[in-house]
Design an enzyme around this catalytic site. Structure first.
Site, PDB file in Angstrom:
ATOM      1  N   ASP A  35      42.615  27.775  32.527  1.00  0.00           N
ATOM      2  CA  ASP A  35      43.111  29.146  32.416  1.00  0.00           C
ATOM      3  C   ASP A  35      44.478  29.113  31.751  1.00  0.00           C
ATOM      4  O   ASP A  35      45.416  28.532  32.295  1.00  0.00           O
ATOM      5  CB  ASP A  35      43.211  29.825  33.789  1.00  0.00           C
ATOM      6  CG  ASP A  35      43.316  31.336  33.651  1.00  0.00           C
ATOM      7  OD1 ASP A  35      44.258  31.806  32.965  1.00  0.00           O
ATOM      8  OD2 ASP A  35      42.463  32.049  34.208  1.00  0.00           O
ATOM      9  N   ARG A  85      43.965  28.095  25.355  1.00  0.00           N
ATOM     10  CA  ARG A  85      43.426  29.397  24.930  1.00  0.00           C
ATOM     11  C   ARG A  85      42.129  29.233  24.150  1.00  0.00           C
ATOM     12  O   ARG A  85      41.283  30.109  24.156  1.00  0.00           O
ATOM     13  CB  ARG A  85      44.441  30.130  24.042  1.00  0.00           C
ATOM     14  CG  ARG A  85      45.551  30.816  24.810  1.00  0.00           C
ATOM     15  CD  ARG A  85      46.577  31.405  23.840  1.00  0.00           C
ATOM     16  NE  ARG A  85      47.661  32.044  24.564  1.00  0.00           N
ATOM     17  CZ  ARG A  85      47.809  33.354  24.695  1.00  0.00           C
ATOM     18  NH1 ARG A  85      46.925  34.178  24.164  1.00  0.00           N
ATOM     19  NH2 ARG A  85      48.835  33.862  25.348  1.00  0.00           N
ATOM     20  N   CYS A 158      26.173  41.155  38.287  1.00  0.00           N
ATOM     21  CA  CYS A 158      26.022  41.263  39.740  1.00  0.00           C
ATOM     22  C   CYS A 158      24.995  42.337  40.094  1.00  0.00           C
ATOM     23  O   CYS A 158      24.187  42.169  41.017  1.00  0.00           O
ATOM     24  CB  CYS A 158      27.364  41.574  40.389  1.00  0.00           C
ATOM     25  SG  CYS A 158      28.236  42.995  39.693  1.00  0.00           S
ATOM     26  N   THR A 217      26.045  51.332  32.569  1.00  0.00           N
ATOM     27  CA  THR A 217      25.724  49.956  32.960  1.00  0.00           C
ATOM     28  C   THR A 217      24.418  49.559  32.294  1.00  0.00           C
ATOM     29  O   THR A 217      23.498  50.372  32.200  1.00  0.00           O
ATOM     30  CB  THR A 217      25.598  49.781  34.486  1.00  0.00           C
ATOM     31  OG1 THR A 217      25.107  48.456  34.754  1.00  0.00           O
ATOM     32  CG2 THR A 217      24.638  50.779  35.112  1.00  0.00           C
TER      33      THR A 217
END
EC number: 1.2.1.12
Length: 341
Positions: A35, A85, A158, A217
């Site tokens: 990260d 990055r 999800c 969605t």
């Protein structure tokens, strides 16, 4: 067999919870995290303290450029930390990370996620829907994974992970002619705390804590990619609501074969107790959303909230922890594809 070695790109909500799930399940070994925006001491803090899921019930520390994560009775994870990055520059191979979880939300196409393979990863699992990578929902179509050809795959969303197991059980038993899905969805990091600009989708920029926000969605349409028989039969939308976690799917469907609500409950309970155990669950309790914080299932059918107008037209309700249930499936998918290596 040895545990699959995993790298995580992006230490945000899903990245951190995939690591928590990996520690809990003890089925994979996380060996690297990348990260570029979080220093290693900040990673320790963010992993240890979580406003939604509570404090990590184990130890987390750092030594040099390694995170050390341990829990009593579980394997320790010694995790090399990178701050790159450019995903092509991350030395996954040097860390022994064969499977990379792409959880930045940025590199969600085959072309972009392919950069991880340059650093030595063998497989990439995108923790988001993908425009072109094959999508797998554990418990629904994960067995269609092709080790020889599927190097970059998606764990879908999800919401698709909640809807697809339910839709599969209903379609297998009664046939779905057509259906509309609504997800009443907890806030996510992409939303604004107060009103602000938001590109083309103006409503998405309104204050997350103040509003019920209608949103688009692709989760219902994506079920058609996961269950080809349902392609073109489902679509849906979302309402973003001011809760931090746990969402709920409402599937309103027309059935080919007539079925009473009791018939439907029986087949869902049988699936939850049998082939879909750990993915689909069943409850008759008088539950509300907070009852499912940190629930590891993909989909928890709410028998008491589901209703029927007639034997061909039903509304089915299923809960999901949109963060933690999903993160557990990422780990399960890696565990499965590793058995095919």
């Amino acid at each position: 067999m040895t545990k699959p070695s995993v790298g995580i790109n992006g230490f945000g909500r899903i990245g951190r919870l995939v690591l928590r799930a990996a520690v809990e399940k003890d089925s994979v070994n996380v060996v690297a995290v990348n990260d570029p925006f979080i220093s290693i001491d900040y990673m320790v803090y963010l992993f240890q303290y979580d406003s939604t899921h509570g404090r990590f019930k184990g130890t987390v520390a750092h030594e040099g450029d390694y995170l050390l994560v341990a829990k009593e009775g579980k394997s320790q994870h010694k995790i090399k930390v990178y701050n790159s990055r450019d995903p092509a520059e991350i030395q996954w191979g040097a860390s022994g990370a064969d499977y990379v979880v792409e959880s930045t939300g940025v590199f969600t196409t085959i072309e972009k996620a392919n950069a991880h393979l340059k650093g030595g990863a063998k497989k990439v699992i995108i923790s988001a829907p993908s425009a072109d990578a094959p999508m797998f929902v554990v418990g629904v179509n994960h067995e269609k994974y092709d080790h020889a050809n599927d190097h970059i795959i998606s764990n879908a969303s999800c919401t698709t992970n909640c809807l697809a197991p339910l839709a599969k059980v209903i379609n297998d038993n009664f046939g779905i002619i057509e259906g509309l899905m609504t997800t009443v969805h907890a806030v996510t990091a992409t939303q604004k705390t107060v009103d602000g600009p938001s590109g083309k989708l103006w409503r998405d920029g309104r204050g997350a804590g103040q509003n019920i926000i209608p949103a688009s969605t692709g989760a219902a349409k994506a079920v058609g990619k996961v269950i080809p028989e349902l392609n073109g039969k489902l679509t849906g939308m979302a309402f973003r609501v001011p809760t931090p976690d746990v969402s709920v799917v409402d599937l309103t469907a027309r059935l080919e074969k007539p079925a009473s609500l009791d018939d439907i409950k029986k087949v869902i309970k049988a699936a939850a107790d049998g082939p879909m155990k750990g993915i689909l669950a069943y409850t008759e309790d008088q539950v509300v959303s907070t009852d499912f914080v940190s629930d590891t299932n993909s989909s928890i059918f709410d028998a008491g909230a589901s209703i029927s107008l007639n034997p061909h037209f039903v509304k089915l309700v299923s809960w999901y922890d949109n963060e933690f249930g999903y993160s557990n499936r990422v780990v399960d998918l890696i565990s499965y594809i590793a058995t095919k290596a």
